[in-house]
Design a protein around this motif. Structure first.
Motif, PDB file in Angstrom:
ATOM      1  N   SER A 154      33.197  48.626  32.445  1.00  0.00           N
ATOM      2  CA  SER A 154      34.193  48.986  33.452  1.00  0.00           C
ATOM      3  C   SER A 154      35.734  48.081  33.264  1.00  0.00           C
ATOM      4  O   SER A 154      36.538  48.483  33.935  1.00  0.00           O
ATOM      5  CB  SER A 154      33.586  47.992  34.734  1.00  0.00           C
ATOM      6  OG  SER A 154      33.244  46.877  34.308  1.00  0.00           O
ATOM      7  N   GLY A 155      35.401  47.212  32.478  1.00  0.00           N
ATOM      8  CA  GLY A 155      36.988  46.687  32.021  1.00  0.00           C
ATOM      9  C   GLY A 155      37.438  45.542  33.150  1.00  0.00           C
ATOM     10  O   GLY A 155      36.877  45.503  34.148  1.00  0.00           O
ATOM     11  N   LEU A 156      38.435  44.967  33.060  1.00  0.00           N
ATOM     12  CA  LEU A 156      38.832  43.751  33.690  1.00  0.00           C
ATOM     13  C   LEU A 156      39.450  44.492  34.835  1.00  0.00           C
ATOM     14  O   LEU A 156      39.971  45.518  35.195  1.00  0.00           O
ATOM     15  CB  LEU A 156      40.368  43.203  33.037  1.00  0.00           C
ATOM     16  CG  LEU A 156      40.860  41.810  33.762  1.00  0.00           C
ATOM     17  CD1 LEU A 156      39.737  40.726  34.038  1.00  0.00           C
ATOM     18  CD2 LEU A 156      41.958  41.470  33.159  1.00  0.00           C
ATOM     19  N   ARG A 157      39.034  43.811  36.151  1.00  0.00           N
ATOM     20  CA  ARG A 157      39.240  44.169  37.391  1.00  0.00           C
ATOM     21  C   ARG A 157      40.101  43.371  38.088  1.00  0.00           C
ATOM     22  O   ARG A 157      39.825  42.000  37.976  1.00  0.00           O
ATOM     23  CB  ARG A 157      37.981  44.482  38.140  1.00  0.00           C
ATOM     24  CG  ARG A 157      37.458  45.891  37.633  1.00  0.00           C
ATOM     25  CD  ARG A 157      35.804  45.781  38.554  1.00  0.00           C
ATOM     26  NE  ARG A 157      35.393  47.185  37.632  1.00  0.00           N
ATOM     27  CZ  ARG A 157      35.697  48.616  38.179  1.00  0.00           C
ATOM     28  NH1 ARG A 157      36.511  48.672  39.186  1.00  0.00           N
ATOM     29  NH2 ARG A 157      34.930  49.456  37.580  1.00  0.00           N
ATOM     30  N   SER A 158      41.096  43.594  39.181  1.00  0.00           N
ATOM     31  CA  SER A 158      41.538  42.842  40.003  1.00  0.00           C
ATOM     32  C   SER A 158      40.637  42.231  41.189  1.00  0.00           C
ATOM     33  O   SER A 158      39.658  42.365  41.326  1.00  0.00           O
ATOM     34  CB  SER A 158      42.899  43.472  40.807  1.00  0.00           C
ATOM     35  OG  SER A 158      42.084  44.401  41.615  1.00  0.00           O
ATOM     36  N   ALA A 159      40.989  41.029  41.672  1.00  0.00           N
ATOM     37  CA  ALA A 159      40.467  40.365  42.781  1.00  0.00           C
ATOM     38  C   ALA A 159      40.095  41.217  43.819  1.00  0.00           C
ATOM     39  O   ALA A 159      39.055  41.359  44.271  1.00  0.00           O
ATOM     40  CB  ALA A 159      41.184  39.007  43.215  1.00  0.00           C
ATOM     41  N   TYR A 160      41.240  42.151  44.025  1.00  0.00           N
ATOM     42  CA  TYR A 160      41.121  42.971  45.302  1.00  0.00           C
ATOM     43  C   TYR A 160      39.882  44.178  44.872  1.00  0.00           C
ATOM     44  O   TYR A 160      39.197  44.541  45.833  1.00  0.00           O
ATOM     45  CB  TYR A 160      42.402  43.490  45.722  1.00  0.00           C
ATOM     46  CG  TYR A 160      42.229  44.501  46.800  1.00  0.00           C
ATOM     47  CD1 TYR A 160      41.943  43.935  48.058  1.00  0.00           C
ATOM     48  CD2 TYR A 160      42.377  45.943  46.911  1.00  0.00           C
ATOM     49  CE1 TYR A 160      41.907  44.887  48.978  1.00  0.00           C
ATOM     50  CE2 TYR A 160      42.096  46.863  47.689  1.00  0.00           C
ATOM     51  CZ  TYR A 160      41.813  46.091  49.047  1.00  0.00           C
ATOM     52  OH  TYR A 160      42.006  47.008  50.117  1.00  0.00           O
ATOM     53  N   ASP A 161      39.765  44.589  43.669  1.00  0.00           N
ATOM     54  CA  ASP A 161      38.928  45.361  43.129  1.00  0.00           C
ATOM     55  C   ASP A 161      37.759  44.961  43.232  1.00  0.00           C
ATOM     56  O   ASP A 161      36.844  45.624  43.775  1.00  0.00           O
ATOM     57  CB  ASP A 161      39.269  46.241  41.581  1.00  0.00           C
ATOM     58  CG  ASP A 161      40.510  46.941  41.761  1.00  0.00           C
ATOM     59  OD1 ASP A 161      40.851  47.741  42.742  1.00  0.00           O
ATOM     60  OD2 ASP A 161      40.901  47.049  40.558  1.00  0.00           O
ATOM     61  N   LEU A 162      37.429  43.628  42.862  1.00  0.00           N
ATOM     62  CA  LEU A 162      36.035  42.801  43.168  1.00  0.00           C
ATOM     63  C   LEU A 162      35.660  42.762  44.610  1.00  0.00           C
ATOM     64  O   LEU A 162      34.434  42.941  44.887  1.00  0.00           O
ATOM     65  CB  LEU A 162      36.262  41.722  42.258  1.00  0.00           C
ATOM     66  CG  LEU A 162      34.837  40.869  41.997  1.00  0.00           C
ATOM     67  CD1 LEU A 162      33.781  41.706  41.417  1.00  0.00           C
ATOM     68  CD2 LEU A 162      35.308  39.683  41.609  1.00  0.00           C
ATOM     69  N   TRP A 163      36.599  42.665  45.486  1.00  0.00           N
ATOM     70  CA  TRP A 163      36.422  42.412  46.860  1.00  0.00           C
ATOM     71  C   TRP A 163      35.777  43.800  47.480  1.00  0.00           C
ATOM     72  O   TRP A 163      34.779  43.825  47.913  1.00  0.00           O
ATOM     73  CB  TRP A 163      37.583  42.044  47.836  1.00  0.00           C
ATOM     74  CG  TRP A 163      37.853  40.653  47.520  1.00  0.00           C
ATOM     75  CD1 TRP A 163      37.326  39.729  46.766  1.00  0.00           C
ATOM     76  CD2 TRP A 163      39.227  40.131  47.913  1.00  0.00           C
ATOM     77  NE1 TRP A 163      38.082  38.580  46.410  1.00  0.00           N
ATOM     78  CE2 TRP A 163      39.274  38.840  47.476  1.00  0.00           C
ATOM     79  CE3 TRP A 163      40.215  40.507  48.583  1.00  0.00           C
ATOM     80  CZ2 TRP A 163      40.313  37.873  47.745  1.00  0.00           C
ATOM     81  CZ3 TRP A 163      41.295  39.498  48.906  1.00  0.00           C
ATOM     82  CH2 TRP A 163      41.379  38.388  48.416  1.00  0.00           C
ATOM     83  N   LYS A 164      36.282  44.909  46.802  1.00  0.00           N
ATOM     84  CA  LYS A 164      35.841  46.186  47.021  1.00  0.00           C
ATOM     85  C   LYS A 164      34.459  46.394  46.802  1.00  0.00           C
ATOM     86  O   LYS A 164      33.453  46.936  47.502  1.00  0.00           O
ATOM     87  CB  LYS A 164      36.654  47.380  46.705  1.00  0.00           C
ATOM     88  CG  LYS A 164      38.158  47.394  47.280  1.00  0.00           C
ATOM     89  CD  LYS A 164      38.942  48.600  47.160  1.00  0.00           C
ATOM     90  CE  LYS A 164      39.340  48.801  45.837  1.00  0.00           C
ATOM     91  NZ  LYS A 164      40.301  50.058  45.528  1.00  0.00           N
ATOM     92  N   LEU A 165      34.151  45.983  45.651  1.00  0.00           N
ATOM     93  CA  LEU A 165      32.733  46.094  45.168  1.00  0.00           C
ATOM     94  C   LEU A 165      31.844  45.422  46.013  1.00  0.00           C
ATOM     95  O   LEU A 165      30.614  45.791  46.164  1.00  0.00           O
ATOM     96  CB  LEU A 165      32.787  45.686  43.416  1.00  0.00           C
ATOM     97  CG  LEU A 165      33.340  46.630  42.606  1.00  0.00           C
ATOM     98  CD1 LEU A 165      33.364  45.958  41.351  1.00  0.00           C
ATOM     99  CD2 LEU A 165      32.540  47.841  42.551  1.00  0.00           C
ATOM    100  N   HIS A 166      32.348  44.201  46.208  1.00  0.00           N
ATOM    101  CA  HIS A 166      31.447  43.376  47.256  1.00  0.00           C
ATOM    102  C   HIS A 166      31.227  43.860  48.475  1.00  0.00           C
ATOM    103  O   HIS A 166      30.046  44.080  49.143  1.00  0.00           O
ATOM    104  CB  HIS A 166      32.016  41.931  47.582  1.00  0.00           C
ATOM    105  CG  HIS A 166      32.214  41.021  46.353  1.00  0.00           C
ATOM    106  ND1 HIS A 166      32.771  39.728  46.097  1.00  0.00           N
ATOM    107  CD2 HIS A 166      31.632  41.307  44.841  1.00  0.00           C
ATOM    108  CE1 HIS A 166      32.827  39.554  44.903  1.00  0.00           C
ATOM    109  NE2 HIS A 166      31.998  40.055  44.027  1.00  0.00           N
TER     110      HIS A 166
END
Length: 572
Positions: free
Chosen positions: A419-431
């Motif tokens: 998946s590669g490095l993700r931004s905090a916002y991208d991680l929030w979307k995954l959550h």
């Protein structure tokens, strides 16, 4: 790049060997002897009484003998220490060896019992092994990183504090893969751990050292951790029982970990044992010690005898299980299919009901979980390796004596590379996505009430822990979301042994319509020549925070299976 890291590894491994008494060194059988399960009985190191002690797999019986002073803690600890060192010589399962420290603790407990007539706690005198994550004051916690050699803990982690107060004797620590995030157990410091049932096969990971040790009766009870199947897969590969509890039910504070700060799919700790009594006794003892008073994340939730009596599951009189024959991502190998059929027949003969479990949005959950695990772009692991200059391990395949890689190079990959490095916002979307998927799965489970005939939804799911039995080194690539499902949805789960691969009963099947490349690759992996004699285990999956009920239901399944013989027929 400097090769100084190699010198550090050689020195640390030599220091480990120096801690083994010379009189405990055995003649190790040649590599051509793949199954070494009988070596402890045959090597001559253990006395008849020590064999009796270490062959006592029921933890409740061990504790009764310790608490009645029939066996002293010193002699029990000595017996298991000698057997753990045998296991080390055969499978390379240990990291920390601290014999005198453990024996001193055992003598202290024996003295208290003799003087007062009272035990220190529910685990009084019992040797307990620990995965190389659980910090113990004055010992290294290396966790597979060269850079962590020489770093000594200044205090015990919360779990170890509680174990001491419960009267236990922590006595060895066990091997893990570099950074933990592997389905096998190998690192540059301590090397590769092998499966005692077949040393050409893996015991799994990341709690593979713990599993190999306990399988060889080198420990009566151990502690592993699980973020994607890291206890349950090794348990299945080594014929053991284990509990993966829900997030924060048991105390993790002070233990080392990889990806610290990743709190969407939380790593949990749990017991591993040759008996279900060990699973229950450990879990109850730790919860009864009120871990929430020491670990701020531990849930304030006491052990419930009412839930253990299955008050919300019809009192355990007629349970309904959902059997996940196939999750739609990877079809289980023939031995797993047979194990599920055996379990279904055993449960029905015991008066319970088994219906087909319909997988629900598993591919979406699979992708979501892998993206969460890989959100740091593998920075955590690589940064720790850079501190010493050791290479990042990219494959678990051995340099020599490697099994043919019939899976193909395209299948050899790590979770972090996807998946590669993700931004905090991208991680929030995954959550957010995971939260919605958890709700969807909850509703799917509740809807099974329409099919159970009990007036309740399915009481638990039974499934493989992984689509295959122990694989050759380098080829244990994925759980295909059989185990990580519980981590993603935070379902309490318990692995249990069922049978062993039988070349006559588990013959290869003709090709099916493959779901994907992974399914096809795993199909091509199966061969009775490779897997014959390997342990076959399944898992029971309950709801979040249902540890007591999951333990009780697994005991019911285990009892039902014990009336079956090795070929899956009701015993007379």
């Amino acid at each position: 790049m400097s090769d100084n890291w190699k010198d550090i590894c050689l020195a640390r491994k030599s220091a480990q060997l120096a801690l083994i008494p010379r009189e405990w060194i055995i003649q190790v059988p040649p590599e051509t002897q793949t199954n070494v399960m009988d070596v402890p009985q045959e090597c001559g190191l253990l006395t008849k009484r020590e064999l009796q002690i270490t062959e006592t797999t029921d933890v409740e019986i061990l504790l009764n003998k310790l608490h009645s002073s029939e066996w002293s803690s010193e002699e029990v600890t000595t017996a298991f220490y000698k057997r753990s060192v045998i296991a080390q010589q055969l499978t390379n399962c240990l990291t920390e060896i601290f014999i005198e420290r453990a024996l001193q603790r055992a003598r202290e407990l024996d003295g208290i019992l003799k003087k007062t007539g009272k035990i220190v706690g529910p685990l009084h005198g019992l040797p307990i092994s620990l995965k190389d994550q659980f910090a113990m004051k004055g010992l290294e916690t290396i966790m597979g990183y060269v850079a962590w050699v020489g770093k000594y803990a200044e205090s015990d982690c919360v779990l170890v504090e509680i174990l001491y107060e419960c009267g236990a004797v922590p006595f060895v620590r066990t091997n893990v893969p570099q950074a933990l995030m592997w389905w096998e157990t190998y690192n540059h410091v301590f090397g590769r751990t092998t499966n005692p049932y077949n040393r050409r096969l893996t015991p799994g990971g990341s709690s593979g050292g713990e599993a190999a040790l306990i399988a060889m009766r080198g420990s009566p009870l151990g502690v592993g951790t699980d973020v994607g199947g890291s206890q349950r897969v090794p348990a299945a590969f080594c014929n053991l029982y284990t509990l993966r509890p829900s997030y924060d039910r048991l105390p993790y504070y002070g233990a080392a970990n990889s990806q610290e700060g990743q709190e969407s799919i939380v790593s949990t700790l749990g017991p591993m044992s040759n008996s279900m009594s060990g699973i229950k006794i450990f879990t109850k003892a730790i919860i009864d010690a009120k871990p929430w008073t020491r670990d701020p994340l531990a849930r304030k939730r006491q052990w419930s005898e009412e839930e253990y009596s299955l008050s919300e599951h019809g009192g355990g009189k007629m349970l309904c299980f959902g059997m996940m024959w196939d999750n739609g991502i990877a079809r289980p190998h023939p031995p797993l299919q047979r194990a599920m059929k055996m379990t279904k027949e055993a449960l029905e003969a015991a008066g319970h009901k088994v219906i087909d479990w319909e997988p629900h949005r598993l591919v979406e959950l699979y992708v979501n979980s892998e993206n969460i695990f890989g959100a740091d772009g593998d920075y955590d692991r690589r940064s720790h390796c850079e501190l010493s200059g050791e290479p990042v391990i990219e494959t678990m395949a051995p340099i020599g004596d490697a099994h043919e890689n019939i899976l193909g190079e395209a299948f050899v990959r790590t979770l972090m590379d996807k998946s590669g490095l993700r931004s905090a916002y991208d991680l929030w979307k995954l959550h957010r996505e995971k939260r919605e998927l958890r709700k969807s799965h909850l509703e799917h489970w509740k809807k099974t009430v329409e099919r159970t005939g009990t007036g309740r939804p399915v009481d638990a799911i039974i499934s493989p822990t992984i689509a295959y039995t122990p694989a050759p080194h380098g080829l244990n690539m994925s759980d295909s979301f059989y185990s990580t499902l519980s981590n993603s949805l935070d379902y309490a789960s318990c692995s249990f042994p069922v049978t062993f691969v039988d070349a006559e009963l588990d013959k290869p099947q003709p090709p099916h319509a493959f779901y994907n490349h992974e399914d096809e690759a795993l199909f091509n992996l199966y061969s009775t020549d490779v897997f014959a004699g390997s342990p076959v285990g399944l898992q029971l999956i309950g709801g979040p925070q249902e540890e007591e009920a999951v333990i009780a239901m697994t005991e019911i399944v285990d009892r039902a299976l014990k009336v079956y013989d090795a070929k899956g027929r009701l015993a007379d």
